[in-house]
Motif scaffolding. Structure first.
Motif, short mmCIF file in Angstrom:
data_model
loop_
_atom_site.label_atom_id
_atom_site.label_comp_id
_atom_site.label_asym_id
_atom_site.label_seq_id
_atom_site.Cartn_x
_atom_site.Cartn_y
_atom_site.Cartn_z
N UNK A 1 0.87 -1.17 -0.06
CA UNK A 1 0.23 0.07 0.11
C UNK A 1 0.96 1.26 0.01
N UNK A 2 0.55 2.03 -1.05
CA UNK A 2 1.29 3.24 -1.22
C UNK A 2 2.68 3.34 -1.44
N UNK B 1 5.78 1.63 -4.44
CA UNK B 1 5.97 1.69 -5.84
C UNK B 1 5.14 0.65 -6.61
N UNK B 2 4.85 -0.61 -5.95
CA UNK B 2 3.98 -1.65 -6.47
C UNK B 2 2.54 -1.40 -6.52
N UNK B 3 2.06 -0.28 -5.85
CA UNK B 3 0.83 -0.15 -5.53
C UNK B 3 -0.01 0.05 -6.78
N UNK B 4 0.57 0.82 -7.90
CA UNK B 4 -0.16 0.94 -9.02
C UNK B 4 -0.27 0.03 -10.08
N UNK B 5 0.35 -1.32 -9.80
CA UNK B 5 0.28 -2.09 -10.65
C UNK B 5 -0.81 -3.02 -10.67
N UNK B 6 -1.35 -3.24 -11.77
CA UNK B 6 -2.49 -4.45 -11.71
C UNK B 6 -1.98 -5.97 -11.33
N UNK C 1 -9.32 -3.45 1.20
CA UNK C 1 -9.82 -2.43 0.71
C UNK C 1 -9.02 -2.11 -0.88
N UNK C 2 -8.95 -3.00 -1.65
CA UNK C 2 -8.36 -3.28 -2.93
C UNK C 2 -9.58 -3.33 -3.94
N UNK C 3 -9.49 -2.32 -4.86
CA UNK C 3 -10.61 -2.36 -5.73
C UNK C 3 -10.64 -3.56 -6.72
N UNK C 4 -11.79 -3.99 -6.96
CA UNK C 4 -12.00 -5.30 -7.82
C UNK C 4 -11.30 -5.43 -9.15
N UNK C 5 -11.24 -4.27 -9.72
CA UNK C 5 -10.45 -3.98 -11.05
C UNK C 5 -9.22 -3.85 -11.15
N UNK C 6 -8.59 -4.02 -9.85
CA UNK C 6 -7.18 -4.33 -9.96
C UNK C 6 -6.94 -5.64 -10.32
#
Ligand code: C2E
Ligand code: CA
Ligand code: CA
Ligand code: CA
Length: 280
Positions: free
Chosen positions: A106-107, A109-114, A141-146
């Motif tokens: 969370x927050x 460098x890997x947070x933005x990767x699907x 709290x991770x969005x399903x579309x990730x």
């Protein structure tokens, strides 16, 4: 080969015997391994955008170091885990560990990767995998579309109610479905789009044929054209050479994965890799 040569039969029997024995002891070892907590590890292979060549997602791949310290390939133990049903327990473990990692990212460098995970037909047919996944995503709290779930064509062809329910539930909640090893089974593209898969991964064997004068290039081109018409994203897996890379980019493939761009890595190495990409 069965009746080749004088000793054909005994050779065949011995080979069979060896395979059977290997299978049985693998299953036993796997069962034992599941009683320990430290023999399975996750590694992650980046998947790249074809235009920018930036990493956009990670495929989660399991690794097993047995009690003798040997690394056993998932290509060998996943089929054994499926036959014995141990895949269900193994899959749950894998999710425990994955979500632990995702929370710690969370927050960072890997947070933005699907994230893409492999789910076998046996897991879909025997476990409440969709419910389990959705619950964990909610908790973390991770969005399903990730999340993308990679399934094989066998899953599309299997007539099983629990499997159907799982796939429907995943789709309804915004988890993307990806068809792995595409081209090795018998499913048609129209069938795949009916099932609302949003991605397909062209099997490595076709990528391997690029520049070899085979029909593989034509198959790739046709797959890309049809998939794009149906709004399906195409990933090329097993990209190993510059020639393959150039062809795939020129043909308008969406995403690329393979040793040429990045191998599967454990987390520390992955963090270094992603940091180095940022610096370019
Ligand atoms: P897959 O899903 O088709 O995964 C791709 C495999 O190709 C991985 O092998 C990966 O390491 C390998 N690979 C990636 N790039 C290249 C390349 O450029 N060249 C070559 N030659 N190989 C490449 P891996 O990690 O040994 O996994 C083998 C199979 O085991 C996977 O095939 C998947 O079907 C299964 N598997 C792995 N992890 C899991 C898991 O956590 N759950 C389930 N159910 N199956 C898994
Ligand atoms: Ca896969
Ligand atoms: Ca594959
Ligand atoms: Ca495969």
């Amino acid at each position: 080969a069965k009746q080749n040569g004088r000793n054909g039969f005994s050779f065949f029997d011995e080979a069979m015997d060896y395979r059977m024995h290997r299978h049985v002891s693998l299953e036993q070892n796997l069962r034992d391994a599941l009683n320990h907590d430290d023999q399975f590890h996750l590694c992650f292979q980046p998947v790249f955008d074809c235009h920018s060549l930036q990493p956009v997602s990670l495929e989660v791949l399991i690794r097993w170091q047995n009690s003798q310290g040997e690394w056993v390939s998932p290509a060998e133990f996943i089929p054994v885990a499926e036959d014995s049903g141990l895949i269900v327990e193994l899959g749950r473990r894998q999710l425990n560990y994955l979500f632990q990692r995702l929370e710690s990212w969370k927050d960072g460098p890997l947070d933005g990767l699907r994230i893409s995970i492999n789910i076998s037909t046996v897991q879909l047919a025997r476990d409440q995998i969709a419910e389990n996944l959705l619950r964990r995503l909610r908790w973390s709290h991770i969005p399903t579309n990730r999340l993308t779930v990679e399934i094989t064509e066998t899953s599309l062809m299997t007539d099983n109610q629990q499997l159907r329910d799982n796939l429907t539930m995943l789709h309804q909640h915004g988890i993307s479905l990806s068809i792995d090893d595409f081209g090795t089974g018998h499913s048609s593209l129209s069938y795949i789009s009916q099932l609302q898969a949003s991605q397909l991964k062209i099997d490595r064997s076709f990528i391997n044929g690029i520049g070899q004068g085979s029909s593989d290039e034509a198959v790739i081109q046709a797959t890309l054209a049809l998939a794009h018409q149906l709004g399906i994203q195409v990933v090329a897996e097993g990209v190993e050479t510059e020639q393959q890379l150039a062809f795939l980019r020129q043909q308008g493939t969406d995403l690329l994965q393979g040793y040429l761009l990045a191998k599967p890595m454990f987390e520390p190495q992955l963090l270094e890799f992603i940091a180095a990409q940022r610096d370019i």
